[in-house]
Motif scaffolding. Structure first.
Motif, PDB file in Angstrom:
ATOM      1  N   SER A  59      23.262 -12.594 -10.992  1.00  0.00           N
ATOM      2  CA  SER A  59      22.944 -13.982 -11.322  1.00  0.00           C
ATOM      3  C   SER A  59      21.448 -14.192 -11.455  1.00  0.00           C
ATOM      4  CB  SER A  59      23.484 -14.917 -10.240  1.00  0.00           C
ATOM      5  OG  SER A  59      24.879 -14.953 -10.285  1.00  0.00           O
ATOM      6  N   VAL A  60      20.709 -13.600 -10.535  1.00  0.00           N
ATOM      7  CA  VAL A  60      19.258 -13.779 -10.561  1.00  0.00           C
ATOM      8  C   VAL A  60      18.675 -13.160 -11.824  1.00  0.00           C
ATOM      9  CG1 VAL A  60      17.103 -13.157  -9.416  1.00  0.00           C
ATOM     10  CG2 VAL A  60      19.053 -13.973  -8.072  1.00  0.00           C
ATOM     11  N   GLY A 119      19.475 -15.078 -14.927  1.00  0.00           N
ATOM     12  CA  GLY A 119      18.691 -16.296 -15.100  1.00  0.00           C
ATOM     13  C   GLY A 119      17.288 -16.037 -15.603  1.00  0.00           C
ATOM     14  N   LEU A 120      16.850 -14.780 -15.516  1.00  0.00           N
ATOM     15  CA  LEU A 120      15.475 -14.463 -15.898  1.00  0.00           C
ATOM     16  C   LEU A 120      15.345 -13.939 -17.319  1.00  0.00           C
ATOM     17  CD1 LEU A 120      14.229 -12.717 -12.624  1.00  0.00           C
ATOM     18  CD2 LEU A 120      13.552 -14.960 -13.458  1.00  0.00           C
ATOM     19  N   VAL A 121      16.446 -13.479 -17.892  1.00  0.00           N
ATOM     20  CA  VAL A 121      16.363 -12.854 -19.221  1.00  0.00           C
ATOM     21  C   VAL A 121      17.234 -13.606 -20.217  1.00  0.00           C
ATOM     22  CG1 VAL A 121      15.992 -10.611 -18.151  1.00  0.00           C
ATOM     23  CG2 VAL A 121      18.299 -11.271 -18.851  1.00  0.00           C
ATOM     24  N   SER A 122      17.053 -13.273 -21.488  1.00  0.00           N
ATOM     25  CA  SER A 122      17.875 -13.930 -22.499  1.00  0.00           C
ATOM     26  C   SER A 122      18.708 -12.921 -23.295  1.00  0.00           C
ATOM     27  CB  SER A 122      16.983 -14.745 -23.433  1.00  0.00           C
ATOM     28  OG  SER A 122      15.988 -13.913 -23.976  1.00  0.00           O
ATOM     29  N   LEU A 152      31.588 -12.522 -11.241  1.00  0.00           N
ATOM     30  CA  LEU A 152      32.452 -13.268 -12.163  1.00  0.00           C
ATOM     31  C   LEU A 152      32.116 -14.752 -12.142  1.00  0.00           C
ATOM     32  CD1 LEU A 152      35.860 -11.539 -11.451  1.00  0.00           C
ATOM     33  CD2 LEU A 152      34.706 -11.607 -13.662  1.00  0.00           C
ATOM     34  N   ASN A 153      31.639 -15.249 -11.014  1.00  0.00           N
ATOM     35  CA  ASN A 153      31.324 -16.657 -10.891  1.00  0.00           C
ATOM     36  C   ASN A 153      29.861 -16.953 -11.168  1.00  0.00           C
ATOM     37  OD1 ASN A 153      33.706 -18.296  -9.754  1.00  0.00           O
ATOM     38  ND2 ASN A 153      33.806 -16.351  -8.654  1.00  0.00           N
ATOM     39  N   SER A 154      29.184 -15.994 -11.739  1.00  0.00           N
ATOM     40  CA  SER A 154      27.752 -16.184 -11.952  1.00  0.00           C
ATOM     41  C   SER A 154      27.471 -17.465 -12.720  1.00  0.00           C
ATOM     42  CB  SER A 154      27.192 -14.999 -12.731  1.00  0.00           C
ATOM     43  OG  SER A 154      25.835 -15.248 -13.028  1.00  0.00           O
ATOM     44  N   CYS A 155      26.521 -18.223 -12.217  1.00  0.00           N
ATOM     45  CA  CYS A 155      26.143 -19.448 -12.914  1.00  0.00           C
ATOM     46  C   CYS A 155      25.171 -19.142 -14.042  1.00  0.00           C
ATOM     47  CB  CYS A 155      25.548 -20.449 -11.932  1.00  0.00           C
ATOM     48  SG  CYS A 155      24.280 -19.738 -10.905  1.00  0.00           S
ATOM     49  N   ALA A 156      24.735 -17.909 -14.175  1.00  0.00           N
ATOM     50  CA  ALA A 156      23.861 -17.551 -15.274  1.00  0.00           C
ATOM     51  C   ALA A 156      24.714 -17.218 -16.494  1.00  0.00           C
ATOM     52  CB  ALA A 156      23.006 -16.339 -14.895  1.00  0.00           C
ATOM     53  N   ALA A 157      24.333 -17.683 -17.644  1.00  0.00           N
ATOM     54  CA  ALA A 157      25.074 -17.364 -18.862  1.00  0.00           C
ATOM     55  C   ALA A 157      24.716 -15.950 -19.311  1.00  0.00           C
ATOM     56  CB  ALA A 157      24.736 -18.361 -19.951  1.00  0.00           C
ATOM     57  N   GLY A 158      25.575 -15.334 -20.072  1.00  0.00           N
ATOM     58  CA  GLY A 158      25.257 -14.047 -20.655  1.00  0.00           C
ATOM     59  C   GLY A 158      25.568 -12.868 -19.765  1.00  0.00           C
ATOM     60  N   VAL A 159      26.490 -13.025 -18.822  1.00  0.00           N
ATOM     61  CA  VAL A 159      26.839 -11.931 -17.919  1.00  0.00           C
ATOM     62  C   VAL A 159      28.297 -11.514 -18.149  1.00  0.00           C
ATOM     63  CG1 VAL A 159      27.096 -11.223 -15.507  1.00  0.00           C
ATOM     64  CG2 VAL A 159      25.238 -12.762 -16.163  1.00  0.00           C
ATOM     65  N   LEU A 207      27.902 -15.185 -24.246  1.00  0.00           N
ATOM     66  CA  LEU A 207      27.577 -13.762 -24.158  1.00  0.00           C
ATOM     67  C   LEU A 207      27.733 -13.100 -25.525  1.00  0.00           C
ATOM     68  CD1 LEU A 207      26.878 -11.186 -22.689  1.00  0.00           C
ATOM     69  CD2 LEU A 207      29.187 -11.078 -21.797  1.00  0.00           C
ATOM     70  N   ALA A 225      20.138 -19.301 -11.061  1.00  0.00           N
ATOM     71  CA  ALA A 225      20.005 -18.981 -12.481  1.00  0.00           C
ATOM     72  C   ALA A 225      18.710 -19.560 -13.061  1.00  0.00           C
ATOM     73  CB  ALA A 225      21.219 -19.488 -13.253  1.00  0.00           C
ATOM     74  N   GLU A 277      28.944 -18.571  -7.224  1.00  0.00           N
ATOM     75  CA  GLU A 277      28.726 -17.257  -6.634  1.00  0.00           C
ATOM     76  C   GLU A 277      27.964 -17.324  -5.317  1.00  0.00           C
ATOM     77  OE1 GLU A 277      26.426 -18.648  -8.460  1.00  0.00           O
ATOM     78  OE2 GLU A 277      25.432 -17.089  -9.635  1.00  0.00           O
TER      79      GLU A 277
END
Lengths: 249, 249, 249, 249, 249, 249, 249, 249
Positions: free
Chosen positions: F186-187, F190-193, F219-226, G240, H156, H181
């Protein structure tokens, strides 16, 4: 980094670098060089805390190397989940290391910390919970705490626990270690008014599901003031108790 | 059926039926007619037990019909998980029915059973556990038992429980009802030497997982003498307690 | 402690201690010393029960020491989950100990208890369930019960079970031991009118999930009068059955 | 597509397309156009099977449209998990549709299939299992099977089941529907020598976990010859039973 | 037993035993001897089925004794989950036994059954699934079936499976063995119109959770006509397939 | 097969076979022979991808045979979960094989692929995650990718991760490997695109439940793109990253 | 913030602030203001990405306020899990918003992005999976992608899927949406050589356990190149896929 | 009780009761009457703590009665999980009650406690976590603590969190509230050296499984010094934080 920014600001002051260029350069400085001295120095402030190694899954040779490295910079070292073999490897590079067989811990305590004021009481339910209880106790001790132990006081024999009501009530922080149904945390939590760190253990069989029963029991405790750590995580409980026991800011 | 076999054997004796024909006829007798009078009559022996209806998922009309039918043959009827609507439907066919709103039970007790000697004590942890506790208590009562109640004695306030130690020790069978962490069963189990029927309830939230935490806690009880029934199954606990409390053969 | 209170009361009687001082001193006595004679003496009353040791996770040396200690004070001792090595260690300090290999139990029965009136019947589904069944049977025996065994009567061969209907119906308490789908508890529970203690075993594979299938099956039994203990907990079942089988107060 | 290949081969025959070009074109034809006539025609062979609609989660309007479309091409249609509203919408486009309220099924059986030789017996444990049992029975019937029903024969009253041993033994395929502990499948499986399709239902509460207990019980059945379908999947069980009951090739 | 009843009836016929004595003796015969001839004789009717021993958890010595006993009464014996040691022990009492190492099965096939008409096709996804697939295949073979194998046709390489569409469609019953995601059962179920017995295997790692992923996948199959057995239960699948493949009554 | 179709078309061209006969014959060709050249040739197009063997559960002898076979047709081979013994067996048939002990991988890279343009960055949380991280890295490398590693940057020491922000931002695809709580995905997300492939590992104990905690966290990551792969599936993550990193069509 | 730094540097340049004071002020700026311009600007670079609101659990009023705020700064906005009421509230502040009822999404696409080169193909198994599939498709579209849809191609009717092999193979990224057993991801993953984003849905019942079956199936996929997102997370999959489909750096 | 003992001691003093009789009478006093003044008075010592009512599952009428009763004896009252209706009922008996709608809490703070020295910081990840975060904050406030809030700082968007590093570091105790998460607890735990109370919330969907993902994530946190409470248990976290924040003894 400080230097780098200083030079940049001086260059701006001296007109060698324009404001626009300066802003561009500030952006280019790596992340850590700006803010993260700040991030890191909180470790420095707490430098008396021991360095910690989680030995499970590492070979004695690997552990020896890590301890050898740490021993150059740290006064105090704590190796958890350490086998006797691991201990013997550690002794080669750090002869003053002591082994706590029950807790499976190796302790290097070259410069014992000054003791915090309050007492941490480690309470455990059954004899099979002792390794986890000792892991918590030893962790709290090396972090500068007076630790008392109250072992074998499971809830099925309540009088054994209640006989020590004074001890329970005098503690500033309590660590409660229990497997099987884990009910001890709720009972202790109801008897005291200070924080209780509950450690479920994987002791048990069948519908214990490797500690799940104790874990769920503790999370659902009807007693207020109970915080739970991972199954068998004596180290984590000892550390949290130690942090709580430090004098408040 | 006895008659049927007797006639067959007599016919063989009298030579009216050959041995081979006799064997054929024995095979043709329906299963129940041979062995299962035997299977069934144990119910007859215990005919004073109330007939039981589990109302959940049935319409008031359906419940009314079932009770109407049972009321012709049974003195005592117990309808569990019954809504007020169900009760009102039952009253039309069975005016003497009483409604226990908290336990969601309808009781028809035309011919109260003679009381068993021992006392059944129903113990519960929190107020939210009362419906299940009452379900157990009322079930045990209609089955001919002296029932005492000890409510709101959760383990987080141990003194409330311990203040009633005598009551706990005098009971012949104990039903312990608790949700959340379910630790009460272990604590009570450790204080008494008679059977404890533990009933986990779905009271709680989060890592309670609809009663799983209390269920696992009770199954893993370190106290001996604890038997567990399904989550929220007050009826089952009351019935098991009642059976235990009957005079031994 | 008794002495301590006695001296205090004598001092009050003799005027050496005022009433007020006496009350203060009473409060200061440790908890156990006041009330817990009372807490504890229920054990004393039941002193014929064997002392029990759960050997799993203990070394033969540790077991030997514990048994050696207990053997001085107790007539009867029961060591469960005991390996052959544990038995041999026990024999050194307690030569009359007997080993039940199948049940993995060591029994010291110096002063057999007088037999309770009712019979406990231990029923098991498959041969792999025998160790747990025997653990239950032997536990009930040493606690003073007449125990009968009915083994290898799984529900897939119903006639084997039904052939013993009389035995099932004569028992005062039944222990039903089954792995895999655990359906035997429901079937037996439907055939008898006395309490059934159901013991799920971890026998099986795949979607058995180490006994979970049998456990859930037994908890959901549609037969009334079934109480469940932990997976593989033959000891607990035997003990609960024994307590039920004691003459009611 | 047939046409497309035909034209290509004719072109090759007539020399308008070379062999190499022909091979190239064959490769370019979409997948289905080559091989998948073959894939699809097995459906054609079985064209008497009803078209099936799973109504749950669809609006009455959507269902009406789908049935309207199917009704043009199919003689027989089966709509499962259909509400009364869904049925009324269907009737507008298909007036001969019948509604089975208990099974929540709408049946259009314009051209009943010829009956298979064997009988399918649907057995269920409790009244709450009836919707699923009826779903299985009706599904099997519309697929051309003689279906018998044996309801309310849960294992807690074994004599009710055993009284129908002949019926059980005469069936060619059995569908066993049970919730709670699901033990009926094992018991029936042990009494017969034909295939048993076990359907766990979500009937129950607490440690039933929405059908999990019955599902695990059935999967772990110690009786041979038991295949399990999804929880509450009466349709699937009926269909599998019907396929088994077809005359072997 | 038949003999026993016959002699009794003859004695009655000859007047050596009175009717009353005869009834008494009938009652005294164990349950099975009265009603359960009927219960039992379905086994007699199917007497060509092999006797089966599940070896897991039994010592070679125990297995040898059981097989030695069975070998006196049965023509055909099947020992599943048998180690090489178990096989060698069996050979001492049953020299004609054969060992199938991959399937871990010992087969004694003294009197091969006449073959059923239809073919059973065993399909498996990966090489690691072979032991379970072979267990199913060998079980079906000894029960009198023509068995074909189609191995290593996992869904990630669909063309390998589709290349054998004819084989799939010709089979009368299919057993589909797959671990990991278990998708093969759905895909095969969609391609054929005969019953599919799905066997999840514990092959995989991580979120496979010892076969749970394949089990859930197969239970949720969107293809009709799929029945599921326990994880790794090749024997059960083979037996169910064999029962289905018998000529319908 | 190509030949077979060619001959058929030639025969049509030459008039030896009519169009109708030709169509009939086309239908009869096995599935693969018609359409599945097409199915298969996508593999041919990607022929530079290494052949892959999953060694877990295979004997060194079996692995040796498979590699020996593959080595005749493939330039590049990747054996995952390979023990040292497996490697030594492989070397006998493929002397140029190299062993990566940490990743437990054997690599045969006879004809290294041309490098893709973007960089794949493999990030891992703890030292115990390294075997999985290396499995991902080596897989990506043999598939023709520039791979960078950023190890030991768990979220509890955020400054270590943030110090490499540039590296994180320059990567075209990221593989994030973490056990315990798995928060690193998640971390980083959140830092990359760019796409992040998250690999939960089974590193941890207690409520980690063999990787379940990290899996659910990711699976529950709040960051998109995972996107998440199976627990410990370094190979799958490396392969997915490699496919993403190929130049878009 | 940029302004703030600019003013500071200008003040240094003009001698109004010394270098030392400047450094002090830089340190005092909130963290983001120093280093996190850099952290943040990757968002700036990607500024054409729509702002996203997850509406579930928010009131229409709250959503309206958030959108009203965003609409001032962003060209494109995506509101997921939006009810019709939410849409109507949004329209008041953003009249050009469009509602996609099936996907439950509100889209504001004032300044459509330039299309990426590759195509994203969204594949779904059943009609009940459409809301999730559409959520993925619409998300990918607003992020500047050409999206094709291939719906209702579940694995139980393989020919429907295979008929579109060309479409599958032409896609640069695939999103596969499936509930129940989720096998479609493995099948598609085996047919293509580009990345597959698998989205399990909660469609199903019983042992589907709200999407767990599809989730586990997809995580265990034997096809390489599959990454999984959370159950029902169409948005995450679309995003994604969009990120993967961007031209590599 | 005090009186009862006093009288007894006076009687001994006056010679009206012998020492032996006195001892007998002491034993007969109920348990609570002897020791449990001592048990109970720790509550008295802490009498400034508010009385707490958990309203979920209680009717407004019931809540009103309980509050009415408490309001006579307590200065401060806290009602958690209170609906607006509950609040209105409370106001009738306690007009000074205030309602915190977001936290669903009613607060009666007649006699605010003196503030503890340290600050408690409540940190939350997303807006949906606010009710739980506010529950924690308000609980801590009424227990006499200075509480700061840091909301909407999910991992994120790390820069939002890091911008408040000083605030994080100045807090004496931290409560971290996060769903999905739950990674925020680990990240915060790594940045500070004071105790972190982690509260998983049920915010999320799919593989969140009602808060399980956040719960497991937090229990497995690699950051030391983290204690976990039940899912959504804001009250428990606030209370534990308050207890920790009290001045050590």
């Amino acid at each position: 980094m400080q230097e780098q920014i200083k030079k940049l600001l001086q260059a701006i002051q001296q007109g060698k670098v324009t404001v626009e260029e300066g802003m561009e350069q500030l952006k280019e400085l790596p992340f850590k060089d700006l803010g993260f001295a700040k991030v890191d120095n909180h470790r420095a402030l707490r430098q008396n805390h021991p360095e910690v190694i989680f030995c499970q899954g590492k070979t004695p040779q690997q552990i020896k190397e890590i301890v050898g490295y740490l021993a150059k910079n740290s006064n105090n070292i704590l190796a958890s989940r350490a086998s006797l073999e691991a201990y013997e490897a550690i002794k080669e590079v750090c002869p003053e290391a002591e082994y706590h067989a029950l807790a499976r811990m190796v302790v290097v305590n070259r410069k014992p910390l000054q003791l915090n004021k309050g007492t941490i009481l480690v309470v455990s339910a059954g004899t099979a919970d002792l390794p986890v209880a000792e892991e918590a106790a030893i962790t709290a001790e090396i972090m500068g705490n007076r630790v008392e132990r109250l072992y074998d006081v499971g809830v099925a024999g309540l009088h054994r626990l209640l006989a020590h009501l004074d001890k329970l009530r005098k503690a500033n922080v309590l660590v409660v270690v229990a497997g099987m149904e884990g009910a001890l945390a709720s009972v202790v939590g109801g008897l005291v008014s200070r924080p209780v760190i509950a450690v479920p253990t994987s002791v048990g069989y069948g519908a214990n599901f490797h500690g799940l029963s104790a874990l769920l029991c503790m999370l659902n405790s009807c007693a207020a003031g109970v915080g739970v750590v991972n199954i068998d995580n004596g180290f984590g409980a000892g550390r949290l108790a130690a942090i709580i026991n430090e004098d408040a800011r």
